[in-house]
Design a protein around this motif. Structure first.
Motif, PDB file in Angstrom:
ATOM      1  N   LEU A 284       0.832  -1.188   0.000  1.00  0.00           N
ATOM      2  CA  LEU A 284       0.000   0.000   0.000  1.00  0.00           C
ATOM      3  C   LEU A 284       0.871   1.243   0.000  1.00  0.00           C
ATOM      4  O   LEU A 284       1.785   1.388   0.795  1.00  0.00           O
ATOM      5  N   ALA A 285       0.556   2.167  -0.903  1.00  0.00           N
ATOM      6  CA  ALA A 285       1.211   3.463  -0.881  1.00  0.00           C
ATOM      7  C   ALA A 285       0.091   4.474  -0.672  1.00  0.00           C
ATOM      8  O   ALA A 285      -1.031   4.253  -1.114  1.00  0.00           O
ATOM      9  N   VAL A 286       0.370   5.561   0.035  1.00  0.00           N
ATOM     10  CA  VAL A 286      -0.649   6.581   0.218  1.00  0.00           C
ATOM     11  C   VAL A 286      -0.119   7.873  -0.382  1.00  0.00           C
ATOM     12  O   VAL A 286       0.954   8.339  -0.008  1.00  0.00           O
ATOM     13  N   ASP A 287      -0.839   8.411  -1.355  1.00  0.00           N
ATOM     14  CA  ASP A 287      -0.421   9.674  -1.984  1.00  0.00           C
ATOM     15  C   ASP A 287      -1.356  10.777  -1.532  1.00  0.00           C
ATOM     16  O   ASP A 287      -2.564  10.573  -1.455  1.00  0.00           O
ATOM     17  N   THR A 288      -0.792  11.960  -1.265  1.00  0.00           N
ATOM     18  CA  THR A 288      -1.656  13.092  -0.946  1.00  0.00           C
ATOM     19  C   THR A 288      -1.307  14.249  -1.857  1.00  0.00           C
ATOM     20  O   THR A 288      -0.155  14.390  -2.295  1.00  0.00           O
ATOM     21  N   GLU A 289      -2.296  15.068  -2.144  1.00  0.00           N
ATOM     22  CA  GLU A 289      -2.033  16.253  -2.931  1.00  0.00           C
ATOM     23  C   GLU A 289      -2.939  17.381  -2.447  1.00  0.00           C
ATOM     24  O   GLU A 289      -4.153  17.201  -2.303  1.00  0.00           O
ATOM     25  N   VAL A 290      -2.321  18.537  -2.171  1.00  0.00           N
ATOM     26  CA  VAL A 290      -3.097  19.696  -1.738  1.00  0.00           C
ATOM     27  C   VAL A 290      -3.292  20.597  -2.963  1.00  0.00           C
ATOM     28  O   VAL A 290      -2.329  21.178  -3.450  1.00  0.00           O
ATOM     29  N   PRO A 291      -4.518  20.708  -3.468  1.00  0.00           N
ATOM     30  CA  PRO A 291      -4.732  21.469  -4.700  1.00  0.00           C
ATOM     31  C   PRO A 291      -4.317  22.930  -4.562  1.00  0.00           C
ATOM     32  O   PRO A 291      -3.739  23.498  -5.492  1.00  0.00           O
TER      33      PRO A 291
END
Ligand code: ADP
Ligand code: MG
Length: 593
Positions: A455-462
């Motif tokens: 499992l990888a968790v990606d986050t992105e703040v627009p």
């Protein structure tokens, strides 16, 4: 290139198979048996015994002999045999080596590669340990296959049914595994799994042994380990005889204890009532998760040695209310399937296009602010639902909850419970966001989950285009059944909710239980109702009773709906299902000639 073989590395017995002349064939060992007991024993002089002899030594030299080590595959358990120490994978490698040698002798050529089956619920530690065991035995193991997929392959590889939903009940020596397998064209896919890691043929042996001791007016405490070992062996013999005969004798003759007890199937059913009740639970759970009614199943396949028990077959016929269960070769189905898989790997003409897929056995999600109580514990927001096919990628958007908030903390959890803290925490990400009014800043969270359980968790703040990634090492993603059980036991100790009133608490716990059982769509609706109930109960005690009643009517409805087409109503049926005269259905197989 050497031959590829398939191996069913069982808890109690192991088998090997090979793809030959367009079909999967079992490979006999040097005794001419297909089953090699998964038992390893060492001698004072360092000789290692595997299989039949080792099984005998389980009684004569228990301190030098190991069995049921598959249960601890991938765990840090050490087996001490005399002065030597072994890990479960080392012991398994000795079983594999024996199977490899037997296969080479039988085939007359070297075997370099194997496809090994593992229980569908095995976590990555178990799967990797199985691969390492293969390597220790001098086998290349590129492919691991789930046991139920193998069983489904074994009965479906010739493409009799282009589309089939198969329920596989694998009842072995120490485990019960139930799986829903979907076969569509050349795709074999596991849709749902459940099971009990501590339920198997051995439980019947123990129940019979207990019954014998009771009849002989003694108890386990009063006899030695060795005598009990002998008694268990006789109990197993008696049980196996009861698969053929309506009654059998359990005889024991040794210094400490001698006796002869006659027992019939009806009595066996009576003393094992609790075991039968436990068989139905995982079956029910799998059908519920797979949203399948019994009548929709194309085939019900019974595999594993314990499915040879007539009383087990009769019980399952009662539970399913179907007579067309396949109980052909229960001992061999999984191994035969690994043989098919070996054929696929070898790109044999007749089977080369088949594909197998996997599922994730537990839900994954992040914690979010409690929508029920302010300042309450954070709750789960699920991204990946349990039993989703892999690979999968899911994302969701989370926003700030107060004005000027500059950081969103995302805890990543695995499990089915409502409160985040009641699940297993896999990791945490702290994401910086620009200060805005609440709800105006947020972050995308994406979970790509691959076939190997990584499992990888990606986050992105627009707002800031900031990206982060957290990779969670494979081993932490999946839990074994055992871990779940331990965890559940832990959770039962915990107090659930501060609501004072007994009845409110009951309604709340009932809702939580159903919450853990149901799927995403229903969870949403249930949560809304739960929210309404809790808030009203807290704010307006006068209306609490009415709201609770409404809520409970809904829960009752939901419970019933969850079980529709399921078999929960059969639970706790005592021995009413047993009928002495029902002898048929032994080898019923719809459409078989
Ligand atoms: P595993 O997959 O755990 O290695 P198996 O599928 O080989 O186990 O099943 C082993 C169990 O089946 C044992 O408990 C054994 O006593 C039981 N068993 C084997 N043959 C029979 C039979 N004819 N009748 C009843 N039980 C049987
Ligand atoms: Mg098995």
């Amino acid at each position: 290139m050497g031959k590829i073989i398939g191996i069913d590395l069982g808890t109690t017995n192991s088998l090997a198979a090979v793809w030959e002349n367009g079909e999967s064939k079992l490979i006999p060992n040097s005794y001419g048996d297909y089953l090699t007991p998964s038992v390893v024993s060492v001698d004072e002089d360092g000789t290692v015994y595997v299989g039949k002899i080792a099984k005998e030594r389980l009684i004569t030299h228990p301190e030098l002999t190991a069995s049921v080590f598959k249960r601890n595959m991938g765990l840090k358990k050490i087996y001490k045999l005399g002065k030597k120490e072994f890990t479960p994978e080392e012991l398994s490698s000795m079983v594999l080596r024996r199977l490899k040698e037997d296969a080479e002798r039988y085939l007359g050529e070297t075997v370099e590669e194997a496809i090994i089956s593992v229980p569908a619920y095995f976590n990555d530690m178990g799967r990797n340990a199985t691969k390492r065991a293969g390597r220790l035995a001098g086998l290349k193991v590129e492919r691991i296959i789930n046991e139920p997929s193998a069983a489904a392959l074994a009965c479906n590889y010739n493409g009799d049914d282009a589309e089939a939903t198969v329920l596989v009940v694998d009842f072995g020596g120490g485990t019960l595994d139930v799986s829903l397998v979907d076969c569509f064209d050349n795709l074999v896919e596991i849709m749902a799994v459940s099971g009990n890691n501590h339920l198997g043929g051995h439980d019947f042996d123990e129940a019979l042994a207990e019954y014998f001791l009771e009849k002989m007016q003694t108890s386990r405490r009063k006899i030695s380990e060795e005598t009990y070992g002998l008694l268990l062996r006789e109990a197993e013999k008696c049980k196996i005889e009861l698969s053929e005969e309506k009654s059998a004798h359990l005889k024991l003759q040794c210094d400490e204890l001698s006796g002869d007890m006659e027992i019939d199937r009806k009595e066996l059913v009576n003393i094992c009532g609790e075991i039968f009740d436990r068989i139905a639970e995982p079956i029910n759970s799998v059908l519920r998760d797979g949203r399948m009614g019994v009548s929709e199943l194309t085939h019900i396949v019974l595999v594993g040695g314990s499915c040879k028990m007539k009383v087990v077959q009769q019980y399952l016929r009662y539970v399913f209310q179907r007579k067309d269960m396949l109980v052909r070769d229960p001992d061999h189905m999984v191994a035969l399937g690994t043989g098919v898989c070996a054929g696929i790997k070898e790109r044999a003409e007749d089977v080369k296009d088949m594909l197998l897929t996997d599922i994730c056995p537990f839900s994954l999600g992040v914690n979010v602010v409690n929508r029920l109580e302010q300042n309450g514990d954070s709750v789960m927001s699920f991204l990946v639902e349990r039993n989703s096919p892999l690979p999968i990628s899911k994302k969701d958007y989370y926003v700030t909850v107060y004005d000027g908030q500059t950081q969103i903390d995302i805890g990543i959890y695995q499990g089915e419970n409502y409160y985040a803290k009641d699940n297993i925490k896999l990791g945490e990400l702290n994401v910086k966001v620009p200060a805005r009014a609440k709800g105006q800043a947020g972050v995308w969270v994406r979970f790509p989950y691959d076939l190997n359980g990584g499992l990888a968790v990606d986050t992105e703040v627009p707002l800031s285009h900031q990206k982060q990634q957290l990779v969670i090492i494979n081993k932490e993603i999946r839990m074994s059944e055992e871990e779940i059980r331990d965890r559940l036991a832990e959770l039962e100790q915990l107090k659930l909710n501060p609501l004072e009133e007994e009845e409110n608490k009951f309604a709340l716990e009932w809702g939580m239980r159903l919450y853990a059982q149901c799927n995403a769509g229903i969870r949403e609706e249930l949560e809304k109702r739960m929210q309404y109930f809790v808030q009203t109960a807290q704010r307006d005690p006068r209306r609490a009773e009415r709201v609770r009643k409404q809520y409970m009517v809904y829960l009752a409805f939901l419970e019933k709906a969850l079980n529709a087409g399921g078999i929960e109503q059969m639970l706790g049926a005592g021995a009413d299902w047993y009928n002495d005269d029902d002898e048929d259905g032994d080898n019923d197989w719809k459409g078989e000639d």
